[in-house]
Write a protein that holds these residues in place. Structure first.
Motif, PDB file in Angstrom:
ATOM      1  N   GLU A 169       0.831  -1.201   0.000  1.00  0.00           N
ATOM      2  CA  GLU A 169       0.000   0.000   0.000  1.00  0.00           C
ATOM      3  C   GLU A 169       0.870   1.257   0.000  1.00  0.00           C
ATOM      4  OE1 GLU A 169      -3.263  -0.040  -0.525  1.00  0.00           O
ATOM      5  OE2 GLU A 169      -2.966  -2.212  -0.686  1.00  0.00           O
ATOM      6  N   MET A 170       1.974   1.213   0.720  1.00  0.00           N
ATOM      7  CA  MET A 170       2.889   2.359   0.731  1.00  0.00           C
ATOM      8  C   MET A 170       3.501   2.595  -0.638  1.00  0.00           C
ATOM      9  SD  MET A 170       4.940   2.064   4.339  1.00  0.00           S
ATOM     10  CE  MET A 170       4.257   2.785   5.842  1.00  0.00           C
ATOM     11  N   GLU A 171       3.816   1.517  -1.329  1.00  0.00           N
ATOM     12  CA  GLU A 171       4.398   1.663  -2.667  1.00  0.00           C
ATOM     13  C   GLU A 171       3.389   2.280  -3.633  1.00  0.00           C
ATOM     14  OE1 GLU A 171       7.050   2.131  -5.305  1.00  0.00           O
ATOM     15  OE2 GLU A 171       7.624   1.211  -3.402  1.00  0.00           O
ATOM     16  N   LYS A 172       2.130   1.879  -3.509  1.00  0.00           N
ATOM     17  CA  LYS A 172       1.090   2.507  -4.329  1.00  0.00           C
ATOM     18  C   LYS A 172       1.037   4.012  -4.088  1.00  0.00           C
ATOM     19  CE  LYS A 172      -2.054  -1.509  -4.227  1.00  0.00           C
ATOM     20  NZ  LYS A 172      -3.363  -1.971  -3.691  1.00  0.00           N
ATOM     21  N   ALA A 173       1.297   4.405  -2.840  1.00  0.00           N
ATOM     22  CA  ALA A 173       1.253   5.810  -2.464  1.00  0.00           C
ATOM     23  C   ALA A 173       2.573   6.536  -2.733  1.00  0.00           C
ATOM     24  CB  ALA A 173       0.905   5.935  -0.979  1.00  0.00           C
ATOM     25  N   LEU A 174       3.501   5.864  -3.392  1.00  0.00           N
ATOM     26  CA  LEU A 174       4.814   6.422  -3.747  1.00  0.00           C
ATOM     27  C   LEU A 174       5.622   6.831  -2.520  1.00  0.00           C
ATOM     28  CD1 LEU A 174       3.871   8.612  -6.873  1.00  0.00           C
ATOM     29  CD2 LEU A 174       4.616   6.224  -6.784  1.00  0.00           C
ATOM     30  N   MET A 175       5.502   6.040  -1.462  1.00  0.00           N
ATOM     31  CA  MET A 175       6.282   6.291  -0.256  1.00  0.00           C
ATOM     32  C   MET A 175       7.597   5.515  -0.253  1.00  0.00           C
ATOM     33  SD  MET A 175       3.034   6.176   2.383  1.00  0.00           S
ATOM     34  CE  MET A 175       3.932   6.563   3.874  1.00  0.00           C
ATOM     35  N   HIS A 176       7.786   4.658  -1.235  1.00  0.00           N
ATOM     36  CA  HIS A 176       9.034   3.922  -1.462  1.00  0.00           C
ATOM     37  C   HIS A 176       9.515   3.185  -0.209  1.00  0.00           C
ATOM     38  CE1 HIS A 176       8.916   6.008  -5.201  1.00  0.00           C
ATOM     39  NE2 HIS A 176       9.168   7.182  -4.664  1.00  0.00           N
ATOM     40  N   PRO A 177       8.726   2.211   0.264  1.00  0.00           N
ATOM     41  CA  PRO A 177       9.098   1.494   1.483  1.00  0.00           C
ATOM     42  C   PRO A 177      10.159   0.425   1.240  1.00  0.00           C
ATOM     43  CG  PRO A 177       7.106   0.561   0.573  1.00  0.00           C
ATOM     44  CD  PRO A 177       7.454   1.745  -0.309  1.00  0.00           C
ATOM     45  N   THR A 178      10.951   0.185   2.271  1.00  0.00           N
ATOM     46  CA  THR A 178      11.874  -0.941   2.312  1.00  0.00           C
ATOM     47  C   THR A 178      11.546  -1.747   3.567  1.00  0.00           C
ATOM     48  OG1 THR A 178      13.639   0.279   1.205  1.00  0.00           O
ATOM     49  CG2 THR A 178      14.277  -1.657   2.473  1.00  0.00           C
ATOM     50  N   VAL A 179      11.336  -3.040   3.403  1.00  0.00           N
ATOM     51  CA  VAL A 179      11.095  -3.913   4.556  1.00  0.00           C
ATOM     52  C   VAL A 179      12.445  -4.387   5.085  1.00  0.00           C
ATOM     53  CG1 VAL A 179      10.052  -6.053   5.378  1.00  0.00           C
ATOM     54  CG2 VAL A 179       8.833  -4.644   3.703  1.00  0.00           C
ATOM     55  N   CYS A 180      12.747  -4.042   6.326  1.00  0.00           N
ATOM     56  CA  CYS A 180      14.024  -4.402   6.935  1.00  0.00           C
ATOM     57  C   CYS A 180      13.828  -5.566   7.910  1.00  0.00           C
ATOM     58  CB  CYS A 180      14.608  -3.192   7.665  1.00  0.00           C
ATOM     59  SG  CYS A 180      14.856  -1.739   6.602  1.00  0.00           S
ATOM     60  N   THR A 181      14.927  -6.112   8.378  1.00  0.00           N
ATOM     61  CA  THR A 181      14.851  -7.271   9.272  1.00  0.00           C
ATOM     62  C   THR A 181      15.491  -7.026  10.637  1.00  0.00           C
ATOM     63  OG1 THR A 181      16.893  -8.156   8.318  1.00  0.00           O
ATOM     64  CG2 THR A 181      14.813  -8.900   7.344  1.00  0.00           C
ATOM     65  N   ASP A 182      16.202  -5.905  10.810  1.00  0.00           N
ATOM     66  CA  ASP A 182      16.908  -5.627  12.060  1.00  0.00           C
ATOM     67  C   ASP A 182      16.281  -4.409  12.724  1.00  0.00           C
ATOM     68  OD1 ASP A 182      18.633  -4.956  14.127  1.00  0.00           O
ATOM     69  OD2 ASP A 182      20.455  -5.295  12.967  1.00  0.00           O
ATOM     70  N   TYR A 183      15.449  -4.656  13.717  1.00  0.00           N
ATOM     71  CA  TYR A 183      14.725  -3.573  14.387  1.00  0.00           C
ATOM     72  C   TYR A 183      15.673  -2.536  14.985  1.00  0.00           C
ATOM     73  CZ  TYR A 183      12.399  -1.431  18.464  1.00  0.00           C
ATOM     74  OH  TYR A 183      11.949  -0.561  19.417  1.00  0.00           O
ATOM     75  N   MET A 184      16.618  -2.967  15.792  1.00  0.00           N
ATOM     76  CA  MET A 184      17.486  -2.029  16.489  1.00  0.00           C
ATOM     77  C   MET A 184      18.341  -1.216  15.520  1.00  0.00           C
ATOM     78  SD  MET A 184      16.806  -2.246  19.710  1.00  0.00           S
ATOM     79  CE  MET A 184      18.193  -1.760  20.729  1.00  0.00           C
ATOM     80  N   GLY A 185      18.926  -1.889  14.535  1.00  0.00           N
ATOM     81  CA  GLY A 185      19.762  -1.182  13.580  1.00  0.00           C
ATOM     82  C   GLY A 185      18.982  -0.156  12.779  1.00  0.00           C
TER      83      GLY A 185
END
Length: 317
Positions: A169-185
């Motif tokens: 949904e964010m990509e549709k809104a042109l927010m260019h999301p990246t799903v990360c795997t390291d919460y703290m970093g």
């Protein structure tokens, strides 16, 4: 997707309006009475982009106690120091299957949300998107449409289908999301960015581009970043980027991406609201002290921001 945005301020409106525009069912919940009154009176929010083309976007807003449905996603944009207070007022509509997304500036917001929500249902992250609240019911989106990007990460556990649904949904809104795997970093990397630009621009009452134009801006950034990274190394936090790479990112964003932008802490200072410095530079100081280290640069900045907050009473007289 059924979404509730808690906090119809600058970033809450940016996220909510963009996600509503691409077909999501978005409801705004806010506690700032002048803002709620203005949006209700106008049946929407006045949106500009870089101060131009003011237009009304129809949105629905209510107080926490007035909302009784159960959303799939809650987007939480409340200042860190008010997290627990507002979660108490909103917990009745956060169901066992509701996810909560927070892109708050400092460190600690997600931990406070976890007092009310299963950690596996919390999505944290960072937002490199500049937005300014011009007054009750008025918001200015900084940068061209599609400018900026978002990193999102689960606070606990590996990415699941829902976080990818949010990213879609964010990509549709042109927010260019990246799903990360390291919460703290992920969270600490943005916090260090804020600890430099937000704090120094606030203290000097300047825009990001004006900070970058200073001949020693890069060296100032380097000193603050290196001091913070010493604490992260002691904690065992793996940052998204290296020390010098983050210095270059700060300079690039300040010079090229958002040179005319006043960071959010500056906006709080100029509107006589408490800043989040204790959750940004203060968080670095506390982490350093946990490991027997000192963070004198960040400690000094915390005191200077609080001194500036205290001095506002004299400016008004």
């Amino acid at each position: 997707m059924k979404i509730v945005v808690i906090g119809a301020g600058a970033m809450g409106l940016r996220y909510g309006v963009l996600l509503q525009e691409v077909g999501n069912d978005v409801q705004f919940v806010d506690t700032w009475e002048p803002n709620v009154a203005a949006i209700r009176k106008n049946h929407g929010v006045e949106v500009t982009r870089d101060g131009e083309n003011p237009h009304l976007v129809e949105i629905n807003v209510c107080y926490p106690e007035e909302y009784h449905d159960e959303p799939e996603l809650v987007i939480f944009f409340i200042k860190d120091m008010h997290t627990v207070e507002i979660m108490e007022r909103c917990k009745h509509f956060i169901g066992k299957n509701t996810y909560v997304l927070t892109n708050q500036n400092g460190y600690g917001g997600a931990e406070d949300i976890a007092k009310f929500v299963d950690r596996k249902k919390i999505i944290a992250g960072t937002a490199m998107i500049a937005t300014v609240m011009r007054g009750p019911g008025k918001v200015d989106f900084i940068g061209k449409r599609g400018a900026g990007h978002v990193h999102i990460v689960k606070v606990e556990g590996e990415p699941d289908p829902f976080i990818y649904k949010v990213a879609e949904e964010m990509e549709k809104a042109l927010m260019h999301p990246t799903v990360c795997t390291d919460y703290m970093g992920t969270v600490w990397t943005k916090l260090v960015f804020n600890s430099v630009v937000n704090t120094l621009c606030t203290l000097m009452n300047i825009r990001m581009g004006e900070f970058a134009a200073y001949k020693n801006a890069k060296e100032l950034s380097r000193k603050l970043i290196y001091e913070a990274y010493d604490a992260f190394d002691a904690e065992g936090i793996k940052m998204e980027v290296g020390r010098d790479e983050l210095v270059e990112q700060i300079m690039y964003v300040s010079e090229v991406s958002n040179p005319l932008h006043y960071p959010s802490m500056h906006q709080d200072m100029t509107t006589n609201r408490p800043t989040e410095v204790d959750y940004i530079n203060g968080a670095i100081v506390r982490l350093a002290e946990k490991h027997g280290l000192q963070a004198p640069y960040h400690s000094m900045l915390v005191d200077l921001v609080h001194l500036k907050e205290a001095s506002r009473q004299y400016e008004q007289n």
